[in-house]
Design an enzyme around this catalytic site. Structure first.
Site, PDB file in Angstrom:
ATOM      1  N   SER A 274       0.827  -1.221   0.000  1.00 39.25           N
ATOM      2  CA  SER A 274       0.000   0.000   0.000  1.00 39.25           C
ATOM      3  C   SER A 274       0.855   1.262   0.000  1.00 39.25           C
ATOM      4  O   SER A 274       0.542   2.238  -0.701  1.00 39.25           O
ATOM      5  CB  SER A 274      -0.972  -0.003   1.179  1.00 39.25           C
ATOM      6  OG  SER A 274      -0.308  -0.235   2.393  1.00 39.25           O
ATOM      7  N   HIS A 304      -1.852  -8.906   1.885  1.00 42.72           N
ATOM      8  CA  HIS A 304      -1.551  -7.641   2.571  1.00 42.72           C
ATOM      9  C   HIS A 304      -2.710  -7.338   3.537  1.00 42.72           C
ATOM     10  O   HIS A 304      -3.003  -8.149   4.413  1.00 42.72           O
ATOM     11  CB  HIS A 304      -1.305  -6.564   1.502  1.00 42.72           C
ATOM     12  CG  HIS A 304      -0.772  -5.260   2.008  1.00 42.72           C
ATOM     13  ND1 HIS A 304      -0.116  -5.105   3.194  1.00 42.72           N
ATOM     14  CD2 HIS A 304      -0.808  -4.001   1.463  1.00 42.72           C
ATOM     15  CE1 HIS A 304       0.234  -3.838   3.362  1.00 42.72           C
ATOM     16  NE2 HIS A 304      -0.192  -3.148   2.329  1.00 42.72           N
ATOM     17  N   HIS A 350       5.754 -12.782   7.352  1.00 42.73           N
ATOM     18  CA  HIS A 350       5.973 -11.396   6.938  1.00 42.73           C
ATOM     19  C   HIS A 350       7.150 -11.323   5.977  1.00 42.73           C
ATOM     20  O   HIS A 350       8.086 -12.119   6.088  1.00 42.73           O
ATOM     21  CB  HIS A 350       6.225 -10.485   8.160  1.00 42.73           C
ATOM     22  CG  HIS A 350       5.969  -9.054   7.864  1.00 42.73           C
ATOM     23  ND1 HIS A 350       6.920  -8.234   7.331  1.00 42.73           N
ATOM     24  CD2 HIS A 350       4.841  -8.308   7.994  1.00 42.73           C
ATOM     25  CE1 HIS A 350       6.399  -7.028   7.153  1.00 42.73           C
ATOM     26  NE2 HIS A 350       5.129  -7.038   7.544  1.00 42.73           N
ATOM     27  N   ARG A 359       2.984  -4.994  16.661  1.00 42.75           N
ATOM     28  CA  ARG A 359       1.585  -4.560  16.531  1.00 42.75           C
ATOM     29  C   ARG A 359       0.649  -5.670  17.024  1.00 42.75           C
ATOM     30  O   ARG A 359      -0.448  -5.403  17.514  1.00 42.75           O
ATOM     31  CB  ARG A 359       1.283  -4.202  15.068  1.00 42.75           C
ATOM     32  CG  ARG A 359       2.159  -3.078  14.516  1.00 42.75           C
ATOM     33  CD  ARG A 359       1.949  -2.875  13.026  1.00 42.75           C
ATOM     34  NE  ARG A 359       2.310  -4.069  12.261  1.00 42.75           N
ATOM     35  CZ  ARG A 359       2.153  -4.202  10.939  1.00 42.75           C
ATOM     36  NH1 ARG A 359       1.639  -3.207  10.232  1.00 42.75           N
ATOM     37  NH2 ARG A 359       2.508  -5.309  10.326  1.00 42.75           N
ATOM     38  N   ASP A 405      -2.309  -8.741  11.638  1.00 42.45           N
ATOM     39  CA  ASP A 405      -3.659  -9.164  11.260  1.00 42.45           C
ATOM     40  C   ASP A 405      -4.134 -10.390  12.034  1.00 42.45           C
ATOM     41  O   ASP A 405      -5.321 -10.704  12.031  1.00 42.45           O
ATOM     42  CB  ASP A 405      -3.695  -9.452   9.758  1.00 42.45           C
ATOM     43  CG  ASP A 405      -3.340  -8.210   8.965  1.00 42.45           C
ATOM     44  OD1 ASP A 405      -3.927  -7.152   9.238  1.00 42.45           O
ATOM     45  OD2 ASP A 405      -2.457  -8.291   8.092  1.00 42.45           O
TER      46      ASP A 405
END
Ligand code: AMX
Length: 467
Positions: A274, A304, A350, A359, A405
């Protein structure tokens, strides 16, 4: 209240003629009186000079080597971009302008009575490199609230999308259509000098970020709340609080989660799809709305940003098949089945990280504080124990650990935001903070059109002397 009444802002009229630059500067709404704009303007000349001097001295210095595998392998590890806002360390995770997530949680201003950082503060940090004061953050909240309205054609467009059009498609299309408001595009067509590009890019970035929650909430209400009105923006509330209210969530803990969520999903250096897509399209001097829409089309991919939806779909299937209480053995079998069917385990792995994503960790800490007994949270914890060894045993997965995620959807489910196909839109609202800050700097530093050289296999073979 009908949506058409809430959004009364007129469309900017199409300007075709060439106007003097003084007219261009009147197009901008975030004028020189904006505190953030002034703070940024003060930083730009020194940085321009620093880069100029650095390039003068080291412009010909080599920073790495490109292998044939890198060219076929998605350019992994190839250093080919400069991004100022954040740096991703494979072992440690993201640092925003040098600050880790726990440091941001400690240092960035919070809402009254809140414990999580305000995303407005992170945006200030990304843009200027400085931790803002509470008053500075308030000035950003106020400006975003003031500019949150949508032109009527975007509302009409959103209200007419079919319910089976994915929320990310709606989001991206609305952002593209918002480029009717671009002061950058207008100024460019009017012949503005390139040294002023960043000013118009900044103005568009602010307007775009201000409007994203309104776009996103309109999509949500149309799809999941029968088009019930999103209500009016409260100029005294912060960006996340207004967003939550527009979505229809009054729980203050959910608002706190959103503040954290919108902060941590903002930026992940420049090479992710992105960020890279936004930067690439922006390098053609496509305006910030078009550039960001390109980034959102990339975020909508399952490898993604759509992975946050995929995780929940996968976990839901797992629970349907195995029921509530599952053993390690059952989980293992389910994971093997996923792998055997040629699919990835969503939320794990990743391209850069080689450790658990911080995160993920900070969302886990939020869950431990607010929902320690939630069954879905417990399942996420069980998966953390079972998935990595299996991925490691494949012998090919470079990072077996969970990414951002793997956790986000579970928190949203707890607060009753159950519509998983909407989750990537939330990611997208946050991602604007990082990629827009970077885009402003791209224009401030005068970065040129991006155009790497590609080769055919035949040409590459010749180059390396292959038989
Ligand atoms: N499950 C199964 N296989 C995986 C895997 C996973 N979670 N992660 C990597 N692999 C596989 C790859 O598909 C690849 O297989 P192949 O050689 O047969 O094509 C092999 O392991 C090597 O891949 P890699 O070098 O470890 O990863 P990558 O840099 O090519 O890809 C990523 C990174 C994120 C796309 C990958 O780990 C993945 O598909 N993960 C699941 C989807 C996901 O969670 N995406 C979100 C990432 C974070 C984000 O952007 N929001």
């Amino acid at each position: 209240m009908a949506l058409s009444k809430i959004f009364s802002a007129p469309l900017l009229s199409k300007v075709q003629h060439v106007a003097p630059v003084s007219v261009c500067s009147r197009l901008m709404s975030s004028g020189p009186d904006s505190e953030l704009r002034a703070a940024l303007a003060a930083k730009i000349p020194a940085m321009q000079n620093e880069v100029k001097e650095f390039r003068k001295q080291y412009g010909a210095t080599k920073v790495g080597e490109i292998t044939v595998d890198m060219m076929y392998g998605g350019m992994r590890g190839m250093k080919g971009l400069v991004t100022e806002t954040s740096v991703l360390d494979p072992e440690e995770g993201i640092r925003f302008r040098g600050y880790s997530i726990p440091e941001c949680q400690k240092l960035l201003p919070r809402a009254a009575g809140g414990e999580e950082p305000l995303p407005e503060g992170l945006f200030w940090l990304l843009l200027t490199g400085e931790v803002p004061t509470e008053a500075q953050v308030k000035s950003v909240s106020k400006e975003w609230a003031d500019r949150a309205d949508l032109p009527s054609h975007v509302v009409t467009m959103l209200n007419n999308f079919p319910a089976n059009l994915h929320p990310m498609s709606q989001f991206s299309a609305a952002i593209t259509a918002l480029n009717s408001e671009s002061t950058f595009a207008r100024a460019y067509s009017e012949g503005v000098h390139k040294s002023k590009y960043w000013e118009y890019c900044y103005d568009d970035a602010i307007a775009l970020i201000a409007k994203l929650p309104t776009v996103a909430a309109t999509i949500y209400r149309n799809l999941y709340r029968d088009g019930s009105g999103i209500g009016a923006i409260n100029p005294d509330l912060d960006w996340s609080a207004n967003f939550c209210r527009m979505l229809g969530y009054e729980d203050s803990q959910f608002t706190e989660l959103m503040r954290l969520y919108l902060t941590i999903h903002s930026d992940h250096e420049g090479g992710n799809v992105s960020a890279h897509a936004t930067h690439l399209v922006g390098s053609a001097l496509s305006d910030p709305y078009l550039s960001f829409a390109a980034g959102m089309n990339g975020l909508a991919g399952p490898l993604h940003g759509l992975a946050n939806q995929e995780v929940l779909v996968w976990v839901t299937r797992l629970r349907q098949e195995l029921g509530g209480d599952v053993t390690k053995e059952q989980l293992k079998e389910f994971i093997f089945k996923t792998l055997k069917s040629g699919q990835v385990v969503p939320g794990y792995g990743h391209a850069v990280l080689r450790k658990t994503d911080p995160r993920y960790t900070c969302q886990r800490e939020f869950a431990l504080k607010h929902l320690p007994d939630d069954p879905l949270f417990k399942l996420v914890g069980q998966l953390y124990e079972v998935v990595p060894p299996i991925l490691m045993d494949t012998g090919k997965v470079k990072n077996p650990w969970p990414n951002v995620d793997a956790h986000s959807g579970v928190l949203l489910q707890y607060y009753k935001m159950t519509e998983m196909s909407y989750y990537t839109v939330l990611f997208g609202v946050s991602r604007a903070l990082g990629v827009m800050a970077s885009l402003v700097w791209d224009r401030a530093l005068g970065l040129p059109l991006e155009r790497p050289k590609s080769m055919s296999t035949e040409g590459l073979k010749k180059l390396v002397g292959a038989a």
